[in-house]
Design a protein around this motif. Structure first.
Motif, PDB file in Angstrom:
ATOM      1  N   GLY A 520       0.833  -1.189   0.000  1.00 58.71           N
ATOM      2  CA  GLY A 520       0.000   0.000   0.000  1.00 58.71           C
ATOM      3  C   GLY A 520       0.871   1.244   0.000  1.00 58.71           C
ATOM      4  N   ASP A 521       0.603   2.125   0.964  1.00 59.83           N
ATOM      5  CA  ASP A 521       1.368   3.360   1.057  1.00 59.83           C
ATOM      6  C   ASP A 521       2.527   3.266   2.038  1.00 59.83           C
ATOM      7  N   GLY A 522       2.778   2.074   2.571  1.00 60.64           N
ATOM      8  CA  GLY A 522       3.839   1.943   3.565  1.00 60.64           C
ATOM      9  C   GLY A 522       4.666   0.701   3.349  1.00 60.64           C
ATOM     10  N   TRP A 523       5.320   0.242   4.434  1.00 62.86           N
ATOM     11  CA  TRP A 523       6.179  -0.928   4.381  1.00 62.86           C
ATOM     12  C   TRP A 523       5.505  -2.103   5.075  1.00 62.86           C
ATOM     13  N   GLY A 524       5.813  -3.295   4.606  1.00 57.30           N
ATOM     14  CA  GLY A 524       5.251  -4.503   5.199  1.00 57.30           C
ATOM     15  C   GLY A 524       6.015  -5.726   4.754  1.00 57.30           C
ATOM     16  N   GLU A 525       5.391  -6.894   4.966  1.00 54.20           N
ATOM     17  CA  GLU A 525       5.989  -8.182   4.608  1.00 54.20           C
ATOM     18  C   GLU A 525       7.395  -8.314   5.204  1.00 54.20           C
ATOM     19  N   TYR A 526       7.548  -7.889   6.474  1.00 55.92           N
ATOM     20  CA  TYR A 526       8.855  -7.948   7.130  1.00 55.92           C
ATOM     21  C   TYR A 526       9.309  -9.398   7.277  1.00 55.92           C
ATOM     22  N   LEU A 527      10.570  -9.619   7.041  1.00 57.30           N
ATOM     23  CA  LEU A 527      11.160 -10.959   7.071  1.00 57.30           C
ATOM     24  C   LEU A 527      11.582 -11.325   8.485  1.00 57.30           C
TER      25      LEU A 527
END
Length: 558
Positions: A520-527
């Protein structure tokens, strides 16, 4: 009729490739040999034959006892042999006949203009052949395709003065020949010529760009036949090679070392006119003038075989960065050669091998940790906010690139997708390498446009999650802009499911990210897991080079 006699062995001879007792080394790769095979027996109706690494097959006589001729095109140099069995009417076979010969490397070009003359030149020096005079619409000292031996090129302005010519013919188009060049068009909306040779008010052949209604394509035209393929892009280098094989009567086209289109039957006539760079002869003068850059024009008077075509187009990848992730200072982990470092975000740390065995049964205070992936340390990410990032983009996603990484997942059943590598554009990631737990796959995801919700090309490799154990996996991604192909490698292997076409890569501006991707408009799916040996290259590595990634050293890009 009862036949209980095997035919006599065949006698083999060749005018082009005599046996070593006569001439030890003979020309050569790309030059056909013709082998006459004849048995003294008058009832032989066929011969089986075999060359090393092929071809092999069976050839029939016109009448019993007649000789046959077998053509052979050497693809590599070195010692060769032909083995033959004669077969008679009753199917009985003779003993084996063997003919040994030695093939030299392919002859160099009969004409070559590197087009690397100093800025301000008015003549292109000939590495082989006759120098080519240049029109006033030619500018020397232009940029060269990266990763090649070409050091400079010429720019043609597309006007009547934009051409080069030696004012003489350089090849007989009724015989086998090949013409090649590096080309970068400044436009793709009209037909333009890279190289041609004059005939009677028309070109004997043309190599260049065609712009039909279906869209632009590279093309080679000779003797009423046209072979087209590949997709020219404005401002993008491509290596072109047009080939006429007089033995088979077919025209071929190679783009960036790969054959494109379908070979076409051609009937060329001898061409007495002058060789041209940047234009083609027409009934009322020259036409289809090139606007853009051209470099290293070569003409061979033989077949250029596929391996040679690949080597002529080879662009040697260059290392853009190698991060061993063994140390950090003030939240920064260095690049091996002093280049752009990786900055560690919250939840990211460098895990170091203590060098001491941990035995909880003996020492209850001992804290067991998994072994380092490669070397003495690796990057550990907590899966919540942990990541590392460069200060900007590392690879040019609009051009060919390669990335390698070693990764070990901490969970055996991750609850959500986790990204190990990404590099963003303005609206989305230009690429993303992630683990998708719902399908148990590692995925390479590349959107076709820098737009939110753009269609994504996805390739994948099936592999269960590590669960914090083992030595991890060596992942690599390659994008070959010349062939519009993306590939995902898992532990050095790829497959059809891990390969796809991506016609138009686009240039990203965001920083290289380790351990997270855009959501989306940010960060995600952190490992949540460990990462090591991040390596980046301009250019698409070959399969043999990908095998060298992830071992603590850079592969030998010979």
């Amino acid at each position: 009729m009862y036949d209980d006699t095997n035919p006599e062995k065949a006698v083999i001879s060749s005018p082009e490739y005599p046996e070593p007792e006569e001439v030890f080394w003979v020309d050569g790769v790309g030059v056909y040999g013709h082998f006459t095979v004849d048995s003294p027996s008058d009832d032989v109706v066929s011969y089986t034959y075999s060359f090393p690494n092929g071809p092999h097959g069976i050839v029939y006589t016109e009448r019993p006892g007649a000789a046959v001729t077998i053509p052979y095109l050497p693809l590599t140099s070195g010692p060769k042999d032909l083995t033959v069995h004669a077969i008679d009417r009753s199917g009985r076979s003779s003993g084996v006949s063997r003919y040994d010969f030695n093939v030299k490397s392919g002859r160099p070009p009969v004409a070559r203009w590197k087009l690397d003359d100093p800025a301000g030149s008015r003549t292109a020096a000939a590495d082989t052949g006759t120098p080519a005079r240049a029109g006033t619409g030619v500018t020397f000292g232009g940029p060269a395709p990266a990763g090649t031996r070409t050091t400079a090129t010429v720019r043609l302005d597309g006007s009547g003065h934009g051409f080069l010519t030696p004012d003489a013919a350089v090849t007989d188009t009724s015989k086998s020949f090949a013409v090649s060049a590096w080309a970068r068009p400044a436009e793709t909306s009209r037909t333009m010529t890279v190289a041609s040779q004059d005939a009677d008010e028309q070109p004997g052949f043309t190599l260049g760009l065609r712009a039909p209604g279906s869209g632009p394509a590279w093309s080679f035209t000779i003797g009423g036949a046209t072979v087209s393929g590949g997709t020219p892009e404005t401002g993008e280098w491509a290596h072109l090679l047009g080939l006429y094989d007089a033995e088979t009567g077919r025209a071929h086209l190679y783009v960036n070392g790969h054959e494109v289109g379908s070979p076409a039957e051609a009937t060329p006539a001898a061409t007495p006119g002058a060789f041209q760079i940047g234009r083609a002869q027409g009934a009322t003068g020259y036409r289809d003038r090139w606007r853009g850059d051209i470099g290293d024009v070569q003409v061979h008077d033989r077949v250029v075989v596929p391996g040679e075509a690949t080597e002529l187009a080879r662009r040697k990848p260059e290392s853009l960065g190698h991060w061993s992730l063994e140390t950090e200072a003030d939240g920064v982990s260095p690049e091996q050669s002093g280049g752009t470092p990786l900055r560690l975000g919250g939840g990211a740390s460098i895990h170091r091998d203590s060098g001491n065995a941990c035995l909880p049964d003996v020492d209850p205070d001992c804290t067991y940790g998994p072994p380092t992936l490669v070397g003495e340390g690796h990057l550990h990410l907590d899966g919540e906010s942990g990541h590392a990032a460069a200060d900007g983009p590392v690879v040019d996603t609009g051009d060919s690139f390669t990335l390698g990484v070693v990764v070990r997942l901490a969970d055996s059943a991750p609850a959500h997708p986790m990204t190990v590598l990404s590099q963003a554009g303005e609206h989305t990631d230009a690429f993303k390498v992630r683990y998708e737990p719902s399908t148990y796959t590692w995925q390479l995801v590349m959107p076709e446009k820098d737009e939110a919700g753009a269609h994504e090309t996805v390739v994948s490799q099936i592999e269960g999650a590590d669960g914090g154990e083992g030595l991890g996996h060596r992942l690599a991604v390659t994008y070959d802009d010349g062939t519009d192909t993306i590939r995902l490698y898992l532990d050095g292997e790829t497959s059809a499911e891990a390969t796809a076409s991506l016609p138009n890569g686009w240039h990203s501006t965001g920083a290289l990210q380790i351990g997270r991707g855009r959501v989306g408009d940010g960060w995600g799916e952190y490992l949540h897991g460990d990462v090591d040996e991040v390596q980046a290259f301009s250019g698409a590595l070959r399969d043999m080079d990908v095998l060298g990634l992830g071992w603590g050293t850079d592969p030998c890009l010979c």
